[in-house]
Design an enzyme around this catalytic site. Structure first.
Site, PDB file in Angstrom:
ATOM      1  N   GLU A 183      -1.833  -5.376  -3.733  1.00  0.00           N
ATOM      2  CA  GLU A 183      -0.876  -4.630  -2.922  1.00  0.00           C
ATOM      3  C   GLU A 183       0.259  -5.529  -2.457  1.00  0.00           C
ATOM      4  O   GLU A 183       1.429  -5.114  -2.434  1.00  0.00           O
ATOM      5  CB  GLU A 183      -1.585  -4.003  -1.715  1.00  0.00           C
ATOM      6  CG  GLU A 183      -2.507  -2.846  -2.076  1.00  0.00           C
ATOM      7  CD  GLU A 183      -3.240  -2.280  -0.880  1.00  0.00           C
ATOM      8  OE1 GLU A 183      -3.669  -1.124  -0.940  1.00  0.00           O
ATOM      9  OE2 GLU A 183      -3.407  -3.010   0.133  1.00  0.00           O
ATOM     10  N   ASP A 190       0.837  -1.198   0.000  1.00  0.00           N
ATOM     11  CA  ASP A 190       0.000   0.000   0.000  1.00  0.00           C
ATOM     12  C   ASP A 190       0.876   1.254   0.000  1.00  0.00           C
ATOM     13  O   ASP A 190       0.606   2.219  -0.736  1.00  0.00           O
ATOM     14  CB  ASP A 190      -0.910  -0.019   1.232  1.00  0.00           C
ATOM     15  CG  ASP A 190      -1.727   1.248   1.369  1.00  0.00           C
ATOM     16  OD1 ASP A 190      -2.526   1.536   0.465  1.00  0.00           O
ATOM     17  OD2 ASP A 190      -1.563   1.959   2.381  1.00  0.00           O
TER      18      ASP A 190
END
Length: 232
Positions: free
Chosen positions: A124, A52
């Protein structure tokens, strides 16, 4: 049971994201959902956390280069649009990530490989795996290879539903909508949040999503839709 992975399948998937892994186990971990994890097989939650941040940095840097005259107020909405869960899930579907994810039996039977939250988290994690395997340059190349069309397409700064709802209220001399969390359901690895958006006029609507922020956006969108349907 988790979906079995072969070295050939992993190599083919790695080619789709534009990176050749020196340590294929990183990719294995990135593709292991918590429902299929065990003490001997780590899941992808830690990689998701790192990915992320790597994604955000790569996209932020790309936006600075793509829009050299844009102020922070215009860059931030673009960034949010490009790293939101829905965008991650869309890209994951484009590269066929879903079939590669290791899932526990119940999650697999419930259609987990098509769930936006699972796809986004795995995407991610894959970005983090590339970063750990090849460094920031490799992660940047992989991300830009997948996100480039979207970066070019975000020409006008998008306005999210909460901002639109606030602007609607302010234009009529009203206080901004109030967002209230109503419930949180589901397991820790796949929660569902329900939030209510309410105006002082009494107008209100609910939204449900995989995160509180996304649920607030969904509630704001539902509120705007209800306002548009009201008779003058």
């Amino acid at each position: 049971m988790a979906r079995p992975q072969g070295a050939r399948g992993l190599t083919a998937f790695a080619e789709r994201i534009g990176h050749r892994f020196a340590d294929p186990e990183l990719l294995e971990t990135a593709l292991t959902h918590p429902s299929a994890g065990s003490p001997a097989r780590p899941d992808n939650q830690r990689l998701e956390f790192l990915g992320d941040r790597v994604l955000g940095l790569v996209i932020a840097e790309a936006l600075l280069e793509a829009y050299p005259k844009e102020a922070e107020g215009g860059l931030a909405p673009r960034l949010n649009a490009l790293v939101r869960r829905e965008a991650l899930a869309e890209i994951a579907e484009e590269i066929g990530l879903g079939p590669e994810i290791r899932l526990g039996r119940s999650e697999s039977m419930s259609g987990g490989r098509r769930k936006a939250a699972i796809l986004a988290d795995a995407m991610e994690a894959v970005i983090a795996a590339v970063y750990l395997d090849g460094g920031f340059a490799a992660a940047r190349e992989a991300v830009l290879g997948l996100w480039a069309p979207r970066i070019r397409a975000v020409r006008a700064a998008p306005v999210d539903a909460k901002t639109k709802a606030q602007e609607w209220a302010q234009a009529r001399g009203l206080a901004p909508p109030v967002y209230t969390a109503l419930s949180r359901t589901g397991p820790d690895h796949a929660p569902r949040f329900t939030v209510e958006a309410a105006l002082q006029t009494g107008a209100r609507a609910e939204g449900t999503a995989a995160s509180k922020k996304a649920a607030e956006q969904a509630a704001a969108e539902a509120l705007l839709a209800a306002l548009r349907e009201e008779k003058p």
